[in-house]
Design a protein around this motif. Sequence first.
Motif, short mmCIF file in Angstrom:
data_model
loop_
_atom_site.label_atom_id
_atom_site.label_comp_id
_atom_site.label_asym_id
_atom_site.label_seq_id
_atom_site.Cartn_x
_atom_site.Cartn_y
_atom_site.Cartn_z
N HIS A 159 5.30 37.18 8.62
CA HIS A 159 5.39 35.74 8.80
C HIS A 159 5.12 35.03 7.47
CE1 HIS A 159 5.90 34.87 13.19
NE2 HIS A 159 5.75 36.19 13.20
N LYS A 204 -0.38 27.10 5.15
CA LYS A 204 0.20 27.32 6.47
C LYS A 204 1.32 26.30 6.73
CE LYS A 204 -2.79 30.54 7.41
NZ LYS A 204 -2.37 31.97 7.48
N ASP A 206 4.51 25.17 9.58
CA ASP A 206 5.11 25.33 10.91
C ASP A 206 6.62 25.17 10.82
OD1 ASP A 206 2.63 25.64 12.03
OD2 ASP A 206 2.44 23.55 12.66
N THR A 244 6.73 28.02 15.24
CA THR A 244 6.42 29.34 14.69
C THR A 244 5.66 29.14 13.39
OG1 THR A 244 8.50 30.17 15.62
CG2 THR A 244 7.35 31.59 14.04
N LYS A 245 4.54 29.81 13.25
CA LYS A 245 3.68 29.59 12.08
C LYS A 245 4.01 30.61 10.99
CE LYS A 245 -0.12 27.41 14.53
NZ LYS A 245 0.16 26.10 13.91
N ARG A 247 3.24 31.51 6.51
CA ARG A 247 2.40 31.33 5.33
C ARG A 247 3.27 31.38 4.08
NH1 ARG A 247 -0.18 34.43 1.38
NH2 ARG A 247 1.07 36.20 2.08
#
Length: 481
Positions: A159, A204, A206, A244-245, A247
């Motif tokens: 992610h 972070k 989104d 959906t997260k 980085r």
Amino acid sequence: MKFYDAFEMGVYNLRRTILRTILTTAGVIVGIGTLSSMISFGAGMEKNIVETFTKNDLFTSLFVTEKSIDVEAAMSGDIETAKESLEKKSSPLNDSTLAIIKDIDGVEIAFPEISFPARIVIGENDEKDNIRALPAEMSKYPPFDELAYGKFFESDDSHDMIISVSALKEMKIILKTDRKKKLDKDEKEEGYTLMPPDSVLGMKIDIVTATVRASSMATTALKAITGMDYNKVMKKKPFKNHVTKFRVSGILKPDNNMGSNRFFAGAIIPIKTSESIPRVNFSSVWDILGSDSENNKSKYQSFYVRAESMSAIGPVSDKLKEMNFSILSITDQLDEIRNVFIVIDSFLGAIGIISLFVAALGIMNTMIMSILERTREIGIMKAIGGGETDIRKIFFVEATIIGTMGGLFGLILGWIVTEIAGFIINNFFNQDGEIPIDLFDFPFWLIGGAILFSIGVSLVSALYPAYRAAKVDPVQALRHE
């Protein structure tokens, strides 16, 4: 007369009328300076495009889509050929076809092109943009092998995300770099934040996508069929948001944006992760209508195929065409790009040639004036045995000196002008911390060609004066005061 003697006499004659020589040479300098700076702009643009394509490996890239109608044949009236192109169906773009393409000799990497619209959200700021999905293996190839900051994601199902400078700017974030040390007044008023790249990495983010609310869609369809009020029907929206997260693991170089247009998006995410993100997934009306045969339905819109080298592009492309796919390659368009720049260079060069034409008239005028002033001298030279060839040689030497000096100093003038123009453009129109662009280029062919062209123009301008000087009657010349 030896060449050295003609050269020495030519230099002496030019020095005798130093002011006139300087003014005549100045005309050539301005002409060559204008010509070289104009052509260098076209050469610089061509160099930037070709180097950017090369840097981003676009000359080894192929973009594969399903075979469509032969537009050229249809437009030319060849209906039979156009009809045949429709009848020859290509294989569907699915995982099985992708596996076959990967096994073709010369193919280094192949993957489906996946892109979808979404909202990128950082804190209270968001931006609507396209999200591009790529395999982690692309980290080995330009432009992703060298990011501006951070690193490419290492796994296809992570992610982690690669984000662009332009996407950050849309969300009111400007990177703090050597070229951008503080915010402008307008940027402060608009609420921008200046952040070091290290603060952005690890942030972070989104990704908000739209998904279908099945129950709402069914209710909406039923109510619409029964003729209920439209506004009441649409009170419950048929779509909902899914978050959906991610980085931030890397930031693209600003100068990659133009060269990687085929890949460029607001953000880049791993390809396997993209498949697990719920979203409304259609890119054309045909996806909504569906296919007559589910077995022949393509899962993807297109494939990206990278060949091992430019020499492998041809065989790989031929193999894909045998499979009846439609192929797009930047290499096929290279000759057309160069033809366009030839036209541009010709147009820009014409402006410089006008200046050189004026300079040529100045050279001719200087030489004719020189004949009138040196008539007696020419007569003496012919009386003591100087031939017409010797007289012409002296005038041609003088013209060559003027042309050479004009060419050299004209190139210097052109270079100075382009440096000033480049500095102004990069400082006034490129203030967002992006890498400066070299808009002008002086290749060796331009440097050598400008000098030779300057000498050639000077010699052509000296033809009539040299011929006229060589035909001077020595008897009449000796009587000339």
